[in-house]
Design a protein around this motif. Structure first.
Motif, PDB file in Angstrom:
ATOM      1  N   ARG A   1       0.842  -1.197   0.000  1.00 47.63           N
ATOM      2  CA  ARG A   1       0.000   0.000   0.000  1.00 47.63           C
ATOM      3  C   ARG A   1       0.879   1.251   0.000  1.00 47.63           C
ATOM      4  N   TRP A   2       0.515   2.229  -0.824  1.00 51.26           N
ATOM      5  CA  TRP A   2       1.268   3.478  -0.968  1.00 51.26           C
ATOM      6  C   TRP A   2       0.655   4.523  -0.043  1.00 51.26           C
TER       7      TRP A   2
ATOM      8  N   ASP B   1      -1.211   9.351   0.213  1.00 55.36           N
ATOM      9  CA  ASP B   1      -2.409   9.988   0.770  1.00 55.36           C
ATOM     10  C   ASP B   1      -2.159  11.458   1.114  1.00 55.36           C
ATOM     11  N   ASP B   2      -0.906  11.793   1.381  1.00 56.22           N
ATOM     12  CA  ASP B   2      -0.550  13.164   1.747  1.00 56.22           C
ATOM     13  C   ASP B   2      -0.117  14.017   0.548  1.00 56.22           C
ATOM     14  N   LEU B   3      -0.165  13.442  -0.648  1.00 55.55           N
ATOM     15  CA  LEU B   3       0.295  14.139  -1.848  1.00 55.55           C
ATOM     16  C   LEU B   3      -0.857  14.446  -2.787  1.00 55.55           C
TER      17      LEU B   3
ATOM     18  N   MET C   1      -2.317   5.651  -7.512  1.00 54.94           N
ATOM     19  CA  MET C   1      -2.521   4.215  -7.374  1.00 54.94           C
ATOM     20  C   MET C   1      -2.503   3.861  -5.886  1.00 54.94           C
ATOM     21  N   HIS C   2      -3.204   2.833  -5.520  1.00 52.89           N
ATOM     22  CA  HIS C   2      -3.265   2.416  -4.121  1.00 52.89           C
ATOM     23  C   HIS C   2      -1.969   1.773  -3.658  1.00 52.89           C
ATOM     24  N   ASP C   3      -1.243   1.163  -4.606  1.00 53.54           N
ATOM     25  CA  ASP C   3      -0.026   0.427  -4.263  1.00 53.54           C
ATOM     26  C   ASP C   3       1.201   1.078  -4.873  1.00 53.54           C
ATOM     27  N   LYS C   4       2.327   0.896  -4.188  1.00 49.48           N
ATOM     28  CA  LYS C   4       3.612   1.211  -4.799  1.00 49.48           C
ATOM     29  C   LYS C   4       4.271  -0.124  -5.127  1.00 49.48           C
TER      30      LYS C   4
END
Length: 120
Positions: free
Chosen positions: A85-86, A90-92, A104-107
């Motif tokens: 999970r990335w 969420d802060d960007l 995207m939800h994942d890195k």
């Protein structure tokens, strides 16, 4: 353009699976902190193929979820892809011109390993 042992953001324009632009964090790394000369040369030779594989996996995962770990065997190399999970995203906030870019939800982490098994 992907580089060894460096994090990269890949932006996907709105097309195909994406109605809006998207961004993903990708890191192609070696098993050790610094790439050896052999790893650097092998990566440079396969770089275009690796970039196509990375982009295809990310887009493919957006359409049909993939397993947490995927192994790709190429000519002279192996890529082991994992995703988590990335949360930092969420802060960007990203924009493509005035259009908000979806994160995207994942890195993705891709471990690059030279495969010399085909050499004499």
């Amino acid at each position: 353009m992907l580089q060894l042992n460096r994090s990269t953001l890949i932006f996907f324009p709105p097309q195909g699976a994406f109605e809006l632009p998207h961004v993903a964090q990708v890191w192609v790394k070696t098993e050790t902190r610094d790439a050896s000369e052999e790893e650097q040369h092998a990566f440079t030779r396969a770089q275009q193929d690796i970039e196509k594989v990375v982009e295809s996996l990310i887009v493919g995962h957006a359409v049909l979820p993939l397993p947490k770990k995927v192994i790709i065997e190429g000519k002279g190399f192996t890529l082991t892809a994992t995703r988590v999970r990335w949360d930092f995203a969420d802060d960007l906030e990203f924009k493509w011109g005035q259009i908000k870019v979806q994160k995207m939800h994942d890195k993705w982490w891709f471990v690059f390993k030279v495969d010399n098994s085909g050499e004499p």
